[in-house]
Structures are given as structure tokens and as C-alpha cells.
Design a protein around this motif. Structure first.
Motif, PDB file in Angstrom:
ATOM      1  N   ALA A 187      60.432  12.214  11.096  1.00  0.00           N
ATOM      2  CA  ALA A 187      59.314  12.222  12.038  1.00  0.00           C
ATOM      3  C   ALA A 187      59.611  11.347  13.252  1.00  0.00           C
ATOM      4  O   ALA A 187      59.330  11.724  14.401  1.00  0.00           O
ATOM      5  CB  ALA A 187      58.046  11.739  11.337  1.00  0.00           C
ATOM      6  N   MET A 188      60.211  10.181  13.001  1.00  0.00           N
ATOM      7  CA  MET A 188      60.525   9.252  14.087  1.00  0.00           C
ATOM      8  C   MET A 188      61.694   9.725  14.946  1.00  0.00           C
ATOM      9  O   MET A 188      61.861   9.274  16.083  1.00  0.00           O
ATOM     10  CB  MET A 188      60.830   7.874  13.503  1.00  0.00           C
ATOM     11  CG  MET A 188      59.622   7.137  12.979  1.00  0.00           C
ATOM     12  SD  MET A 188      58.529   6.597  14.325  1.00  0.00           S
ATOM     13  CE  MET A 188      59.562   5.342  15.091  1.00  0.00           C
ATOM     14  N   SER A 189      62.507  10.631  14.416  1.00  0.00           N
ATOM     15  CA  SER A 189      63.660  11.128  15.172  1.00  0.00           C
ATOM     16  C   SER A 189      63.260  12.188  16.193  1.00  0.00           C
ATOM     17  O   SER A 189      64.054  12.530  17.076  1.00  0.00           O
ATOM     18  CB  SER A 189      64.696  11.739  14.218  1.00  0.00           C
ATOM     19  OG  SER A 189      64.283  13.021  13.763  1.00  0.00           O
ATOM     20  N   GLY A 190      62.063  12.736  16.060  1.00  0.00           N
ATOM     21  CA  GLY A 190      61.629  13.823  16.927  1.00  0.00           C
ATOM     22  C   GLY A 190      61.874  15.198  16.344  1.00  0.00           C
ATOM     23  O   GLY A 190      61.266  16.182  16.768  1.00  0.00           O
ATOM     24  N   LEU A 191      62.767  15.301  15.365  1.00  0.00           N
ATOM     25  CA  LEU A 191      63.145  16.605  14.833  1.00  0.00           C
ATOM     26  C   LEU A 191      62.039  17.257  14.012  1.00  0.00           C
ATOM     27  O   LEU A 191      61.894  18.482  14.017  1.00  0.00           O
ATOM     28  CB  LEU A 191      64.407  16.484  13.981  1.00  0.00           C
ATOM     29  CG  LEU A 191      65.696  16.083  14.707  1.00  0.00           C
ATOM     30  CD1 LEU A 191      66.851  16.043  13.725  1.00  0.00           C
ATOM     31  CD2 LEU A 191      65.994  17.059  15.840  1.00  0.00           C
ATOM     32  N   LEU A 192      61.272  16.449  13.283  1.00  0.00           N
ATOM     33  CA  LEU A 192      60.246  17.034  12.424  1.00  0.00           C
ATOM     34  C   LEU A 192      59.238  17.853  13.227  1.00  0.00           C
ATOM     35  O   LEU A 192      58.736  18.868  12.758  1.00  0.00           O
ATOM     36  CB  LEU A 192      59.530  15.935  11.632  1.00  0.00           C
ATOM     37  CG  LEU A 192      58.506  16.406  10.600  1.00  0.00           C
ATOM     38  CD1 LEU A 192      59.127  17.366   9.585  1.00  0.00           C
ATOM     39  CD2 LEU A 192      57.879  15.216   9.881  1.00  0.00           C
ATOM     40  N   SER A 193      58.980  17.445  14.450  1.00  0.00           N
ATOM     41  CA  SER A 193      58.022  18.169  15.290  1.00  0.00           C
ATOM     42  C   SER A 193      58.489  19.584  15.605  1.00  0.00           C
ATOM     43  O   SER A 193      57.687  20.439  15.990  1.00  0.00           O
ATOM     44  CB  SER A 193      57.783  17.413  16.592  1.00  0.00           C
ATOM     45  OG  SER A 193      58.940  17.460  17.425  1.00  0.00           O
TER      46      SER A 193
END
Length: 382
Positions: free
Chosen positions: A128-134
Motif C-alpha cells: 500500500a505504501m509503495s503505491g502499487l496496491l492502488s
């Protein structure tokens, strides 16, 4: 093997660090996993090729012993939260003073600095914090995490192993070790560099689940077959797309244009109906040998018996008959050799390893009696 002669001390942890240690062991490193005493059964499912030493780190003697193992090794792999090793006096600065050539790898979720450095988390949080989960999920649905592969293993264990190998390579020039700050957030984001780098060319300018590679395109998706199996379709390029339509017996002139975004739902409906009309085996007979980019979705139980994987011996069995992927990539001169023995019991190799590190039998016996170390399994010969 490529890492033969490299001594690694892996402090026991969960998922990412054990995977990193297994990679190093697969390619020839001498990996010693340091377990806590009285820990019961090991939860390390990625322990092939490793040995186990059980040390009581609640004693000063145990901490002193671990220090000796670390400073006599090439690599220390540490998965604890920031500050844990420093409290024991075993932080990287302390150990590098005694062994300037030591490579000290710190594998954590959020890294060694920043407001979350000491916070707990798991793969889904780091993703989530990496941006990928979005970016992950079907159109109109909430984001979803694809198992715990991207942060724990790709951004964590694998990226950390790369860092260790890079540091060992650099050490051949400088003679100096260094500290590796391996953050799973940053590792996952780095694995996803393509996402950032390709936004400017329009690959990710639509909402989640409506882009070409995130299940938006009907020619890049999975489809259910008549026998309740699935096939994967990746026919992006026009020449591959034409072969897909030929195999499906669809007339391109009677279909919406391939790149008409607004028509993708209708095209997916047509593909779904067509794939559902035959079994997976039927479709493989049609598409194998073509460039339509259609492959079976194989289960874990099926994957090793597929002719392609079987021809390459892509999966191996251990002495218990349990199957797992062969180490990758293949090296022509110094290939990895996956250990077929099951993972070690906690403390199984305590005596053996301590002798290799220069401890005398009398010293080992004293530590065993005092509970500083444990030796499980067959009674060791002192």
C-alpha cells in the motif's frame, strides 16, 4: 556454485529473510540460521540448504557467541525492527569495527529511517505504501493484494539478495563491507518501476482495472473454459491478436476495433462465450504451436507435469517428495544446486557449526550445559 565459500549468518525471521537466505544457499553460500532456544518447531519453509544453530540471546554469553559468529562471517542477514540489534550491542557499526569486510543486510518493511521505521506491518501494508496496491484490482472493485508476493518476496527477499551479491562484488575491489538498508516498501516500488516510467505513454492513464495490463483489455485476461478450468490470454500485438481471433474462429471485420476502449466490455463478453464453449485441453490443441499467446492456467499440482516445465526440469522434489521451483536463473558454469534434504530442526547443527567457527569441544559442552545453546535431533559428537 557461484557463492561457494561465502559464510552467511541469517537471524531467524519470517518469509522475506528466509527467502533471501534460501537464494544465497541455493547458489552455494554456507548459510547458518540462528534460532532462539526453546523455540519449538521452526516455521521456516524456505530453509533448504541451511543449517541451524540455537542460541539463547537472553544471556550475555549467547550474545557474545552470536557476535563471534557474525564477525567471522561474510554476510549478516538481519530481519528485526530498527534498534533490536543495537540493544544487543550487535548493530552494524559495532560489528564492522571488528570485521570491516562484513556485509550487513537489514531487511525490514519500512527501512531504517522515516516515521514508520519502527512500526509493525505486513506485505499488504508495504504494498500500500509503495503505491502499487492502488493499481491492483478489477474495475469498480477495491484494491487487492496478489498473495504476499510483491513486497515480501520480490521487493524484500529477492531485492535484498541482489543487494548482498552487489556488496560482495564491490568488496572484491575495495576490500570493504557495507550496510544494506533493504526496505520492502522501496523494493516493491522499484520492482514496479515500469508503472511509473510508462505512465507518460498512456499505459496507466485510465482508472484501475480499465487499462491494457490490469484486466481492462479483453485480449489480456483469463477466461473460464467448458470444464471449469481457465486459460490466460495475452494477445496484445496486432499479429498475435489476429492469431487469437483465428483460433476462436471470429471474424475481425465483424468485431469492434481491438483498441476501442468503449467496446472492450462487449469484446470480453464475446471472448467469454467462445472460450466457455470448449475445454481447456481443446483450446490448447488449437493454440499450442501458434503465437496467439494463449496458455493454460496451471495449478500448483499441475505445473511440473506440463511438457514445457518437465522438459526443463523446472521443479524439484526434496527427500520427502515435496515439490518446489528449481533455483533461477540458470548459470551455465556454476548453476545452483537445490538441496534435497528437508529444512533443519532448530539447533540441529549447533555443535557442527560451532566447531567450524573454531570452538573447542569443551567450550561447546559448557555452553550446552549452561543453556547458552541447544542442539536438537541426533546427539552430536563433541
Amino acid at each position: 556454485m557461484a557463492l561457494a565459500g561465502v559464510r552467511v549468518v541469517e537471524l531467524a525471521g519470517l518469509a522475506p529473510a528466509p527467502f533471501c537466505g534460501m537464494i544465497l544457499a541455493d547458489f552455494g553460500a554456507n548459510v547458518v540460521r540462528v534460532d532462539r532456544t526453546k523455540a519449538g518447531a521452526s516455521m521456516d519453509t524456505q530453509a533448504r540448504g541451511k543449517r541451524s544453530v540455537a542460541i539463547n540471546l537472553k544471556t550475555s554469553e549467547g550474545v557474545s557467541l552470536l557476535r563471534k559468529l557474525c564477525v567471522q562471517s561474510d554476510v549478516v542477514l538481519e530481519p528485526y525492527r530498527k534498534g533490536v540489534m543495537e540493544k544487543l550491542g550487535l548493530g552494524p557499526e559495532d560489528l564492522l569495527k571488528e570485521n570491516p569486510s562484513l556485509v550487513y543486510a537489514r531487511l525490514t518493511g519500512y527501512g531504517q529511517s522515516g516515521m514508520y521505521a519502527t512500526a509493525a506491518g505486513h506485505d499488504i501494508n508495504y504494498l500500500a505504501m509503495s503505491g502499487l496496491l492502488s493499481c491492483l484490482g478489477r474495475s469498480g472493485e477495491k484494491p487487492y493484494a496478489p498473495l504476499n508476493l510483491l513486497a515480501d518476496f520480490a521487493g524484500g527477499g529477492l531485492t535484498c539478495a541482489l543487494g548482498i551479491v552487489l556488496a560482495l562484488l564491490e568488496r572484491t575491489k575495495s576490500g570493504k563491507g557495507q550496510i544494506i538498508d533493504s526496505s520492502m516498501v522501496e523494493g516493491a516500488a522499484y520492482v514496479g518501476s515500469f508503472i511509473w516510467k510508462s505512465r507518460a505513454i498512456g499505459l496507466w492513464n485510465r482508472p484501475r482495472g480499465e487499462n491494457m495490463l490490469d484486466s481492462g483489455a479483453p485480449f489480456y485476461d483469463t477466461y473460464r473454459t467448458a470444464d471449469d478450468e481457465h486459460v490466460a490470454v495475452g494477445a496484445i500485438e496486432p499479429q498475435f491478436y489476429k492469431q487469437l481471433l483465428q483460433g476462436l474462429k471470429l471474424d475481425e471485420d465483424q468485431l469492434p476495433p481491438q483498441m476501442s476502449f468503449s467496446d472492450w466490455p462487449e469484446l470480453r463478453r464475446i471472448f467469454s462465450e467462445r472460450f466457455a464453449s470448449k475445454t481447456q485441453a481443446d483450446w490448447l490443441r488449437i493454440f499450442d504451436g501458434t503465437d496467439a499467446c494463449v496458455t493454460p492456467v496451471l495449478s500448483l499440482d499441475q505445473v511440473s507435469s506440463h511438457p514445457h516445465n518437465s522438459d526443463r526440469a523446472s521443479f524439484v522434489k526434496d527427500s520427502n517428495g515435496e515439490e518446489s521451483p528449481r533455483p533461477a536463473p540458470l548459470l551455465s558454469r556454476t548453476p545452483a544446486q537445490a538441496c534435497v534434504n528437508p529444512g533443519p530442526l532448530i539447533g540441529e547443527h549447533t555443535v557442527e557449526v560451532l566447531k567450524e567457527y573454531g570452538f573447542k569441544s569443551s567450550e561447546i559442552e559448557k555452553m550446552l550445559t549452561a543453556g547458552v545453546v541447544e542442539c536438537s535431533g541426533v546427539k552430536a559428537k563433541l
